[in-house]
Design a protein around this motif. Structure first.
Motif, PDB file in Angstrom:
ATOM      1  N   ALA A  62     -35.531  27.156 -44.447  1.00  0.00           N
ATOM      2  CA  ALA A  62     -36.442  26.201 -43.814  1.00  0.00           C
ATOM      3  C   ALA A  62     -37.430  25.639 -44.834  1.00  0.00           C
ATOM      4  O   ALA A  62     -37.715  24.431 -44.835  1.00  0.00           O
ATOM      5  CB  ALA A  62     -37.189  26.868 -42.665  1.00  0.00           C
ATOM      6  N   ALA A  63     -37.938  26.504 -45.720  1.00  0.00           N
ATOM      7  CA  ALA A  63     -38.864  26.032 -46.756  1.00  0.00           C
ATOM      8  C   ALA A  63     -38.156  25.053 -47.699  1.00  0.00           C
ATOM      9  O   ALA A  63     -38.742  24.047 -48.111  1.00  0.00           O
ATOM     10  CB  ALA A  63     -39.412  27.214 -47.548  1.00  0.00           C
ATOM     11  N   PHE A  64     -36.887  25.319 -48.006  1.00  0.00           N
ATOM     12  CA  PHE A  64     -36.130  24.394 -48.853  1.00  0.00           C
ATOM     13  C   PHE A  64     -35.955  23.050 -48.161  1.00  0.00           C
ATOM     14  O   PHE A  64     -36.096  21.997 -48.806  1.00  0.00           O
ATOM     15  CB  PHE A  64     -34.757  24.994 -49.189  1.00  0.00           C
ATOM     16  N   LEU A  65     -35.663  23.064 -46.866  1.00  0.00           N
ATOM     17  CA  LEU A  65     -35.494  21.800 -46.145  1.00  0.00           C
ATOM     18  C   LEU A  65     -36.794  21.003 -46.104  1.00  0.00           C
ATOM     19  O   LEU A  65     -36.780  19.773 -46.281  1.00  0.00           O
ATOM     20  CB  LEU A  65     -34.994  22.067 -44.721  1.00  0.00           C
ATOM     21  N   VAL A  66     -37.912  21.667 -45.910  1.00  0.00           N
ATOM     22  CA  VAL A  66     -39.204  20.973 -45.908  1.00  0.00           C
ATOM     23  C   VAL A  66     -39.478  20.398 -47.286  1.00  0.00           C
ATOM     24  O   VAL A  66     -39.882  19.238 -47.424  1.00  0.00           O
ATOM     25  CB  VAL A  66     -40.336  21.930 -45.465  1.00  0.00           C
ATOM     26  N   TRP A  67     -39.262  21.185 -48.339  1.00  0.00           N
ATOM     27  CA  TRP A  67     -39.479  20.696 -49.707  1.00  0.00           C
ATOM     28  C   TRP A  67     -38.592  19.494 -49.991  1.00  0.00           C
ATOM     29  O   TRP A  67     -39.044  18.492 -50.553  1.00  0.00           O
ATOM     30  CB  TRP A  67     -39.186  21.814 -50.718  1.00  0.00           C
ATOM     31  N   ALA A  68     -37.312  19.582 -49.628  1.00  0.00           N
ATOM     32  CA  ALA A  68     -36.389  18.473 -49.895  1.00  0.00           C
ATOM     33  C   ALA A  68     -36.791  17.233 -49.108  1.00  0.00           C
ATOM     34  O   ALA A  68     -36.660  16.109 -49.599  1.00  0.00           O
ATOM     35  CB  ALA A  68     -34.959  18.885 -49.535  1.00  0.00           C
ATOM     36  N   GLY A  69     -37.291  17.408 -47.895  1.00  0.00           N
ATOM     37  CA  GLY A  69     -37.720  16.253 -47.103  1.00  0.00           C
ATOM     38  C   GLY A  69     -38.954  15.590 -47.676  1.00  0.00           C
ATOM     39  O   GLY A  69     -39.102  14.366 -47.624  1.00  0.00           O
ATOM     40  N   VAL A  70     -39.866  16.368 -48.251  1.00  0.00           N
ATOM     41  CA  VAL A  70     -41.098  15.814 -48.807  1.00  0.00           C
ATOM     42  C   VAL A  70     -40.846  15.227 -50.192  1.00  0.00           C
ATOM     43  O   VAL A  70     -41.253  14.096 -50.493  1.00  0.00           O
ATOM     44  CB  VAL A  70     -42.199  16.899 -48.858  1.00  0.00           C
ATOM     45  N   GLU A  71     -40.189  15.955 -51.055  1.00  0.00           N
ATOM     46  CA  GLU A  71     -39.994  15.529 -52.443  1.00  0.00           C
ATOM     47  C   GLU A  71     -38.856  14.524 -52.615  1.00  0.00           C
ATOM     48  O   GLU A  71     -38.896  13.712 -53.525  1.00  0.00           O
ATOM     49  CB  GLU A  71     -39.718  16.742 -53.334  1.00  0.00           C
ATOM     50  N   GLN A  72     -37.859  14.574 -51.785  1.00  0.00           N
ATOM     51  CA  GLN A  72     -36.665  13.721 -51.879  1.00  0.00           C
ATOM     52  C   GLN A  72     -36.158  13.652 -53.325  1.00  0.00           C
ATOM     53  O   GLN A  72     -36.180  12.601 -53.971  1.00  0.00           O
ATOM     54  CB  GLN A  72     -36.968  12.332 -51.337  1.00  0.00           C
ATOM     55  N   PRO A  73     -35.654  14.774 -53.843  1.00  0.00           N
ATOM     56  CA  PRO A  73     -35.242  14.821 -55.242  1.00  0.00           C
ATOM     57  C   PRO A  73     -34.025  13.957 -55.556  1.00  0.00           C
ATOM     58  O   PRO A  73     -33.720  13.717 -56.729  1.00  0.00           O
ATOM     59  CB  PRO A  73     -34.933  16.308 -55.463  1.00  0.00           C
ATOM     60  N   TRP A  74     -33.334  13.434 -54.557  1.00  0.00           N
ATOM     61  CA  TRP A  74     -32.170  12.593 -54.809  1.00  0.00           C
ATOM     62  C   TRP A  74     -32.553  11.156 -55.137  1.00  0.00           C
ATOM     63  O   TRP A  74     -31.725  10.391 -55.615  1.00  0.00           O
ATOM     64  CB  TRP A  74     -31.239  12.630 -53.592  1.00  0.00           C
ATOM     65  N   LEU A  75     -33.825  10.766 -54.930  1.00  0.00           N
ATOM     66  CA  LEU A  75     -34.270   9.411 -55.255  1.00  0.00           C
ATOM     67  C   LEU A  75     -34.715   9.356 -56.716  1.00  0.00           C
ATOM     68  O   LEU A  75     -35.248  10.332 -57.250  1.00  0.00           O
ATOM     69  CB  LEU A  75     -35.447   9.007 -54.361  1.00  0.00           C
ATOM     70  N   PRO A  76     -34.505   8.220 -57.382  1.00  0.00           N
ATOM     71  CA  PRO A  76     -34.974   8.097 -58.767  1.00  0.00           C
ATOM     72  C   PRO A  76     -36.501   8.055 -58.818  1.00  0.00           C
ATOM     73  O   PRO A  76     -37.166   7.621 -57.871  1.00  0.00           O
ATOM     74  CB  PRO A  76     -34.374   6.773 -59.244  1.00  0.00           C
ATOM     75  N   GLU A  77     -37.051   8.508 -59.917  1.00  0.00           N
ATOM     76  CA  GLU A  77     -38.506   8.490 -60.084  1.00  0.00           C
ATOM     77  C   GLU A  77     -38.983   7.045 -60.211  1.00  0.00           C
ATOM     78  O   GLU A  77     -38.288   6.199 -60.783  1.00  0.00           O
ATOM     79  CB  GLU A  77     -38.894   9.276 -61.323  1.00  0.00           C
ATOM     80  N   PRO A  78     -40.177   6.741 -59.696  1.00  0.00           N
ATOM     81  CA  PRO A  78     -40.678   5.368 -59.820  1.00  0.00           C
ATOM     82  C   PRO A  78     -40.964   5.035 -61.291  1.00  0.00           C
ATOM     83  O   PRO A  78     -41.340   5.891 -62.078  1.00  0.00           O
ATOM     84  CB  PRO A  78     -41.964   5.367 -58.998  1.00  0.00           C
ATOM     85  N   ALA A  79     -40.769   3.779 -61.622  1.00  0.00           N
ATOM     86  CA  ALA A  79     -41.008   3.340 -62.998  1.00  0.00           C
ATOM     87  C   ALA A  79     -42.494   3.394 -63.312  1.00  0.00           C
ATOM     88  O   ALA A  79     -43.337   3.050 -62.475  1.00  0.00           O
ATOM     89  CB  ALA A  79     -40.493   1.915 -63.193  1.00  0.00           C
ATOM     90  N   GLU A  80     -42.815   3.828 -64.521  1.00  0.00           N
ATOM     91  CA  GLU A  80     -44.221   3.924 -64.914  1.00  0.00           C
ATOM     92  C   GLU A  80     -44.750   2.583 -65.427  1.00  0.00           C
ATOM     93  O   GLU A  80     -45.946   2.372 -65.469  1.00  0.00           O
ATOM     94  CB  GLU A  80     -44.381   5.006 -65.980  1.00  0.00           C
ATOM     95  N   VAL A  81     -43.845   1.696 -65.813  1.00  0.00           N
ATOM     96  CA  VAL A  81     -44.247   0.387 -66.338  1.00  0.00           C
ATOM     97  C   VAL A  81     -43.824  -0.672 -65.330  1.00  0.00           C
ATOM     98  O   VAL A  81     -42.688  -0.713 -64.894  1.00  0.00           O
ATOM     99  CB  VAL A  81     -43.566   0.116 -67.697  1.00  0.00           C
ATOM    100  N   THR A  82     -44.762  -1.524 -64.967  1.00  0.00           N
ATOM    101  CA  THR A  82     -44.456  -2.592 -64.028  1.00  0.00           C
ATOM    102  C   THR A  82     -43.754  -3.723 -64.773  1.00  0.00           C
ATOM    103  O   THR A  82     -44.201  -4.156 -65.840  1.00  0.00           O
ATOM    104  CB  THR A  82     -45.759  -3.123 -63.405  1.00  0.00           C
TER     105      THR A  82
END
Length: 88
Positions: A62-82
């Motif tokens: 359950a803790a893993f599911l909550v972490w995965a739902g909050v962090e969404q590690p399958w999405l790419p990180e946002p770009a630091e430069v606009t």
């Protein structure tokens, strides 16, 4: 096989037979009851350990599911430069 090996085996068989024919040690009257109580206690202990293990595994899942739902590690990180704005 040598004669000595067969004689040694016969001697051991004779010793065992003498031990079984001899006087038997006294057995406590409540031995069966104690064995039943000990067995029941061990079963309760094993059942408790098993339930605790499953509860712990479920909590971790359950803790893993909550972490995965909050962090969404399958999405790419946002770009630091606009990127530059062109065409405005």
């Amino acid at each position: 096989m040598t004669a000595g090996a067969g004689a040694g085996r016969d001697r051991k068989v004779d010793e065992v037979r003498r031990m079984l024919e001899g006087p038997h040690p006294p057995v406590p009257v409540d031995l069966a009851g104690r064995a039943v109580r000990r067995g029941a206690r061990l079963l309760r202990l094993r059942r408790g350990v098993r339930r605790t293990g499953w509860w712990l595994a479920g909590t971790v899942f359950a803790a893993f599911l909550v972490w995965a739902g909050v962090e969404q590690p399958w999405l790419p990180e946002p770009a630091e430069v606009t990127p530059p704005l062109e065409g405005w």
